[in-house]
Design a protein around this motif. Structure first.
Motif, PDB file in Angstrom:
ATOM      1  N   ARG A 237       1.926 -48.012  62.750  1.00 60.56           N
ATOM      2  CA  ARG A 237       0.938 -47.103  62.159  1.00 60.56           C
ATOM      3  C   ARG A 237       1.494 -45.673  62.178  1.00 60.56           C
ATOM      4  O   ARG A 237       1.711 -45.099  63.241  1.00 60.56           O
ATOM      5  CB  ARG A 237      -0.377 -47.150  62.936  1.00 60.56           C
ATOM      6  N   TYR A 238       1.725 -45.131  60.996  1.00 61.26           N
ATOM      7  CA  TYR A 238       2.337 -43.803  60.863  1.00 61.26           C
ATOM      8  C   TYR A 238       1.372 -42.848  60.193  1.00 61.26           C
ATOM      9  O   TYR A 238       0.592 -43.222  59.313  1.00 61.26           O
ATOM     10  CB  TYR A 238       3.622 -43.908  60.039  1.00 61.26           C
ATOM     11  N   PHE A 239       1.457 -41.577  60.623  1.00 60.31           N
ATOM     12  CA  PHE A 239       0.632 -40.514  60.030  1.00 60.31           C
ATOM     13  C   PHE A 239       1.424 -39.215  60.072  1.00 60.31           C
ATOM     14  O   PHE A 239       2.206 -38.970  61.003  1.00 60.31           O
ATOM     15  CB  PHE A 239      -0.675 -40.373  60.817  1.00 60.31           C
ATOM     16  N   GLN A 240       1.216 -38.366  59.053  1.00 58.32           N
ATOM     17  CA  GLN A 240       1.862 -37.064  59.032  1.00 58.32           C
ATOM     18  C   GLN A 240       1.104 -36.119  58.111  1.00 58.32           C
ATOM     19  O   GLN A 240       0.634 -36.533  57.044  1.00 58.32           O
ATOM     20  CB  GLN A 240       3.313 -37.185  58.546  1.00 58.32           C
ATOM     21  N   VAL A 241       0.953 -34.858  58.548  1.00 57.12           N
ATOM     22  CA  VAL A 241       0.523 -33.802  57.626  1.00 57.12           C
ATOM     23  C   VAL A 241       1.805 -33.330  56.957  1.00 57.12           C
ATOM     24  O   VAL A 241       2.546 -32.510  57.515  1.00 57.12           O
ATOM     25  CB  VAL A 241      -0.199 -32.653  58.363  1.00 57.12           C
ATOM     26  N   ALA A 242       2.093 -33.866  55.783  1.00 55.32           N
ATOM     27  CA  ALA A 242       3.432 -33.777  55.193  1.00 55.32           C
ATOM     28  C   ALA A 242       3.518 -32.696  54.125  1.00 55.32           C
ATOM     29  O   ALA A 242       2.616 -32.564  53.286  1.00 55.32           O
ATOM     30  CB  ALA A 242       3.816 -35.129  54.588  1.00 55.32           C
TER      31      ALA A 242
ATOM     32  N   TYR B 103      -9.071 -38.637  64.575  1.00 58.79           N
ATOM     33  CA  TYR B 103      -9.503 -39.971  64.138  1.00 58.79           C
ATOM     34  C   TYR B 103      -8.318 -40.941  64.074  1.00 58.79           C
ATOM     35  O   TYR B 103      -8.395 -42.073  64.568  1.00 58.79           O
ATOM     36  CB  TYR B 103     -10.174 -39.867  62.772  1.00 58.79           C
ATOM     37  N   LEU B 104      -7.209 -40.478  63.468  1.00 63.53           N
ATOM     38  CA  LEU B 104      -6.072 -41.374  63.258  1.00 63.53           C
ATOM     39  C   LEU B 104      -5.320 -41.650  64.559  1.00 63.53           C
ATOM     40  O   LEU B 104      -5.076 -42.811  64.919  1.00 63.53           O
ATOM     41  CB  LEU B 104      -5.122 -40.771  62.216  1.00 63.53           C
ATOM     42  N   CYS B 105      -4.951 -40.578  65.272  1.00 64.93           N
ATOM     43  CA  CYS B 105      -4.124 -40.755  66.478  1.00 64.93           C
ATOM     44  C   CYS B 105      -4.970 -41.105  67.704  1.00 64.93           C
ATOM     45  O   CYS B 105      -4.584 -41.976  68.488  1.00 64.93           O
ATOM     46  CB  CYS B 105      -3.316 -39.478  66.741  1.00 64.93           C
ATOM     47  N   GLY B 106      -6.104 -40.436  67.837  1.00 59.58           N
ATOM     48  CA  GLY B 106      -6.917 -40.653  69.031  1.00 59.58           C
ATOM     49  C   GLY B 106      -7.750 -41.914  68.981  1.00 59.58           C
ATOM     50  O   GLY B 106      -7.861 -42.636  69.981  1.00 59.58           O
ATOM     51  N   CYS B 107      -8.337 -42.195  67.816  1.00 65.08           N
ATOM     52  CA  CYS B 107      -9.247 -43.347  67.711  1.00 65.08           C
ATOM     53  C   CYS B 107      -8.557 -44.636  67.283  1.00 65.08           C
ATOM     54  O   CYS B 107      -9.029 -45.729  67.601  1.00 65.08           O
ATOM     55  CB  CYS B 107     -10.383 -43.031  66.735  1.00 65.08           C
ATOM     56  N   HIS B 108      -7.444 -44.521  66.507  1.00 65.87           N
ATOM     57  CA  HIS B 108      -6.866 -45.733  65.923  1.00 65.87           C
ATOM     58  C   HIS B 108      -5.374 -45.886  66.172  1.00 65.87           C
ATOM     59  O   HIS B 108      -4.736 -46.724  65.515  1.00 65.87           O
ATOM     60  CB  HIS B 108      -7.160 -45.775  64.420  1.00 65.87           C
ATOM     61  N   GLY B 109      -4.800 -45.110  67.083  1.00 63.77           N
ATOM     62  CA  GLY B 109      -3.449 -45.369  67.542  1.00 63.77           C
ATOM     63  C   GLY B 109      -2.342 -45.088  66.557  1.00 63.77           C
ATOM     64  O   GLY B 109      -1.248 -45.680  66.669  1.00 63.77           O
TER      65      GLY B 109
ATOM     66  N   ARG C  98      -8.562 -49.005  52.429  1.00 63.41           N
ATOM     67  CA  ARG C  98      -9.762 -48.331  51.912  1.00 63.41           C
ATOM     68  C   ARG C  98     -10.776 -48.095  53.023  1.00 63.41           C
ATOM     69  O   ARG C  98     -11.392 -47.014  53.099  1.00 63.41           O
ATOM     70  CB  ARG C  98     -10.354 -49.164  50.767  1.00 63.41           C
ATOM     71  N   SER C  99     -10.957 -49.065  53.908  1.00 65.56           N
ATOM     72  CA  SER C  99     -11.892 -48.881  55.024  1.00 65.56           C
ATOM     73  C   SER C  99     -11.429 -47.765  55.954  1.00 65.56           C
ATOM     74  O   SER C  99     -12.239 -46.975  56.453  1.00 65.56           O
ATOM     75  CB  SER C  99     -12.033 -50.189  55.815  1.00 65.56           C
ATOM     76  N   LEU C 100     -10.113 -47.696  56.193  1.00 65.63           N
ATOM     77  CA  LEU C 100      -9.566 -46.639  57.035  1.00 65.63           C
ATOM     78  C   LEU C 100      -9.875 -45.259  56.450  1.00 65.63           C
ATOM     79  O   LEU C 100     -10.333 -44.346  57.154  1.00 65.63           O
ATOM     80  CB  LEU C 100      -8.056 -46.819  57.173  1.00 65.63           C
ATOM     81  N   ILE C 101      -9.629 -45.078  55.145  1.00 71.14           N
ATOM     82  CA  ILE C 101      -9.812 -43.771  54.508  1.00 71.14           C
ATOM     83  C   ILE C 101     -11.287 -43.392  54.452  1.00 71.14           C
ATOM     84  O   ILE C 101     -11.653 -42.227  54.653  1.00 71.14           O
ATOM     85  CB  ILE C 101      -9.188 -43.770  53.100  1.00 71.14           C
ATOM     86  N   GLU C 102     -12.148 -44.356  54.201  1.00 67.61           N
ATOM     87  CA  GLU C 102     -13.585 -44.064  54.199  1.00 67.61           C
ATOM     88  C   GLU C 102     -14.045 -43.590  55.583  1.00 67.61           C
ATOM     89  O   GLU C 102     -14.813 -42.623  55.699  1.00 67.61           O
ATOM     90  CB  GLU C 102     -14.358 -45.308  53.755  1.00 67.61           C
ATOM     91  N   GLY C 103     -13.557 -44.253  56.619  1.00 70.36           N
ATOM     92  CA  GLY C 103     -13.891 -43.821  57.969  1.00 70.36           C
ATOM     93  C   GLY C 103     -13.301 -42.458  58.303  1.00 70.36           C
ATOM     94  O   GLY C 103     -13.947 -41.629  58.973  1.00 70.36           O
ATOM     95  N   LEU C 104     -12.076 -42.204  57.834  1.00 70.70           N
ATOM     96  CA  LEU C 104     -11.417 -40.921  58.078  1.00 70.70           C
ATOM     97  C   LEU C 104     -12.202 -39.769  57.464  1.00 70.70           C
ATOM     98  O   LEU C 104     -12.433 -38.739  58.116  1.00 70.70           O
ATOM     99  CB  LEU C 104     -10.000 -40.964  57.501  1.00 70.70           C
ATOM    100  N   LEU C 105     -12.627 -39.921  56.220  1.00 73.24           N
ATOM    101  CA  LEU C 105     -13.372 -38.861  55.551  1.00 73.24           C
ATOM    102  C   LEU C 105     -14.765 -38.704  56.154  1.00 73.24           C
ATOM    103  O   LEU C 105     -15.268 -37.580  56.291  1.00 73.24           O
ATOM    104  CB  LEU C 105     -13.457 -39.155  54.053  1.00 73.24           C
ATOM    105  N   GLN C 106     -15.373 -39.793  56.509  1.00 73.93           N
ATOM    106  CA  GLN C 106     -16.691 -39.723  57.136  1.00 73.93           C
ATOM    107  C   GLN C 106     -16.608 -38.982  58.473  1.00 73.93           C
ATOM    108  O   GLN C 106     -17.488 -38.171  58.810  1.00 73.93           O
ATOM    109  CB  GLN C 106     -17.236 -41.142  57.333  1.00 73.93           C
ATOM    110  N   TYR C 107     -15.545 -39.215  59.220  1.00 70.58           N
ATOM    111  CA  TYR C 107     -15.376 -38.605  60.550  1.00 70.58           C
ATOM    112  C   TYR C 107     -15.058 -37.112  60.441  1.00 70.58           C
ATOM    113  O   TYR C 107     -15.512 -36.301  61.268  1.00 70.58           O
ATOM    114  CB  TYR C 107     -14.251 -39.326  61.288  1.00 70.58           C
TER     115      TYR C 107
END
Length: 587
Positions: free
Chosen positions: A190-195, A133-139, A227-236
């Motif tokens: 836009r940064y993301f990590q399983v930290a 969702y984060l890397c593939g759908c939202h860069g 908040r919209s990002l996280i709601e979409g992330l959990l829904q996905y």
């Protein structure tokens, strides 16, 4: 006990569903899956059992029974299904610290169980979907940040790592907070990590010294965007068998959460909200209520316990009162507005005579409801009733009342936290309520120089079923404002953060982010009793790795390159003598 446990675990893991295991019988405190067989009391006469497996009903809740039968199925040495000629019953096997320690010491055997396999595979699937969702759908860009860092002002205790330079140490990061802000300054957007994160706080049922979080940061974003990002992330990423996730999640302010639920992480699956009754009791004849209301910020508040008269015993009510006295130094008055039983104390009778009808209307009481009433300083009263709300829920559910549906997932955003809190040891000084990089609320910036204790923050928490599963904020991106908060308001040594201040001064975009506690989230999704059950190789309650006996002693010659010498306490002779002795698992 040691060899017996291993034998039982191996046998249980190797037993397929439906295979008949050895006959067992004994006195069991159990969790019941009720059969539909008709009760036949005569079948238990002249034998060791008190009941058959198939006759147990809700009327037996709270009783101790003796069952005889065969093990139909064993799961994780925690649950077993016992069967006899008449039916089935699910039994919860009591877990003590020694059993837990053995599970961790022989984790490679425990991992074979169905439940651990399910938990870890579900965790993997959810993380994979989050990454997609984060890397593939939202860069988003997946960036690994350093583990060896330096000490950070404030916050939790950090693990210290020695270096070969005399007197110099690394620290393990509590989170990648500074690095992800530096990535925004560096233009990654836009940064993301399983930290992996570390806190030297010991281990609790919902916390480990090393843990994992889904770490996120974005440039040019506000609270609504995060908040919209996280709601979409959990829904996905949400498991399909757990039901759909409805968005957007509801939200409430910190002040509203405290006033209605007595906590900043309310469980909204059930009611029993706190109700203010100060206006009704200003002139009451009840002494402790009148005295409390005469104090500054004094208030009277109450919660309604549904069917409390029916399900709670006198000893339960006395336990509730003792809990409030011991933990909050507050007197709690039980009131029974419509009950047939004459349980009202003299003080409660005074309240009922003065405001009985008004209290019934305000609290919306029904037959056999109980009201818990207390008074004092606003925050203290709310906090005590918030704890009592959960205590009463536990007591009611122990009597068979369903308040918190385990299949329901109730998300909630809590916003508008205070930016600062008074220091416990010196209330005239301030500490950050979240961390010192959190931006003040735009509407309150003018108060920073005059009344900083009243400033709200742009911090937000995500709560699920009464558990905080995420927290984040919009960050300070102005170097001058960051320096003022660190140096003037928090009295911190800004030299420790000179690298961050220089980066902000080089032109930082507005940015914000959030971190989701992955261990806690998976624990709630799977219904596990502890986050240790959703981590492959967790630490024990005391923060030990029982599989490898870590932490362990290091010979003095191995410490010399780090210029470290152990100073032993005077009563630790036994510990020094045990350097070459095998270590036993903790109980």
């Amino acid at each position: 006990m040691f060899s017996s446990w291993l034998t039982q675990l191996n046998r249980g893991l190797a037993t397929p569903i439906g295979r008949v295991a050895p006959l067992i019988w004994g006195s069991l405190s159990r969790s019941l899956m009720l059969s539909s067989q008709r009760r036949v009391p005569e079948l238990s006469s002249f034998v060791a059992r008190t009941n058959t497996c198939g006759e147990l009903r809700s009327s037996h809740l709270g009783q101790e029974v003796t069952l005889c039968g065969w093990i139909q199925y064993r799961r994780q040495n925690i649950f077993l299904v016992l069967r006899d000629f008449q039916g089935l019953v699910q039994v919860l096997i009591p877990q003590d610290e020694k059993t837990e320690a053995l599970r961790l010491q022989y984790r490679y055997l425990d991992l074979r169980s169905f439940q651990m396999q399910y938990n870890l595979r579900l965790r993997s699937q959810m993380v994979m979907k989050m990454r997609e969702y984060l890397c593939g759908c939202h860069g988003f860009v997946d960036v690994e940040t350093p583990t060896l860092f330096k000490r950070t002002p404030g916050g939790a205790k950090e693990f210290v790592i020695p270096s070969r330079e005399p007197g110099k140490f690394y620290s393990l990061p509590q989170s990648p907070q500074q690095f992800k802000q530096l990535l925004m300054v560096g233009g990654l957007d836009r940064y993301f990590q399983v930290a992996r994160c570390y806190r030297d706080e010991g281990s609790r049922p919902d916390r480990q010294p090393e843990f994992t979080q889904i770490d996120i940061e974005m440039s040019f974003v506000d609270q609504t965007g995060i908040r919209s990002l996280i709601e979409g992330l959990l829904q996905y990423s949400w498991p399909s068998d757990k039901g759909p996730v409805g968005v957007p999640f509801p939200s409430m302010t910190f002040a509203e959460a405290l006033a209605s639920y007595g906590t900043d992480k309310p469980d909204t699956r059930f009611g029993m909200k706190i109700v203010d009754v100060s206006d009704m009791l200003r002139n009451t004849g009840a002494g402790f209520l009148r005295d409390a209301l005469s104090q500054p910020q004094g208030s009277a508040k109450a919660i309604r316990v549904p069917e409390g008269v029916k399900y709670l015993k006198r000893k339960d009510i006395e336990s509730i009162q003792k809990f409030a006295a011991d933990h909050f130094d507050q007197e709690v008055l039980p009131v029974f507005p419509k009950a047939n039983r004459n349980w009202n104390s003299p003080v409660a009778k005074v309240v009922m005579e003065e405001q009985g009808l008004g209290l019934i209307r305000r609290m919306e009481t029904q037959e056999e409801d109980m009201v818990l009433l207390t008074a004092g300083e606003h925050k203290s009263v709310c906090s005590s009733l918030g704890k009592l709300r959960l205590e009463c829920a536990d007591l009611l559910e122990a009597r068979g009342v369903v308040l918190r549906d385990p299949a329901l997932f109730s998300f909630l955003w809590v916003v508008d936290f205070p930016l600062f809190l008074p220091k416990e040891e010196n209330p005239r000084e301030l500490v950050s309520a979240h961390h010192p990089f959190t931006a003040p609320h735009p509407s309150d910036i003018h108060l920073l120089h005059t009344q900083p204790e009243k400033v709200r923050s742009q911090h937000y928490d995500l709560v699920l079923n009464g558990n905080e599963i995420g927290g984040g904020s919009i960050r300070i991106h102005d170097a001058q404002l960051q320096r003022y908060i660190l140096e003037t308001l928090l009295k911190e040594d800004v030299r420790l953060l000179s690298h961050l201040l220089q980066a902000l001064d080089s032109g930082a975009p507005p940015h914000g982010g959030i971190a989701l506690g992955l261990d806690r989230l998976i624990c709630l999704v799977t219904g596990a009793s502890s986050i240790r059950d959703v981590i492959a190789f967790p630490k024990s309650f005391r923060g030990h790795d029982l599989l490898s006996s870590a932490p362990d002693f290091v010979p003095p010659e191995d410490l010399k390159p780090y210029h470290i010498q152990v100073s032993w306490p005077t009563d630790s002779g036994a510990e020094k003598n045990s350097l070459n002795q095998p270590q036993h698992p903790e109980s």
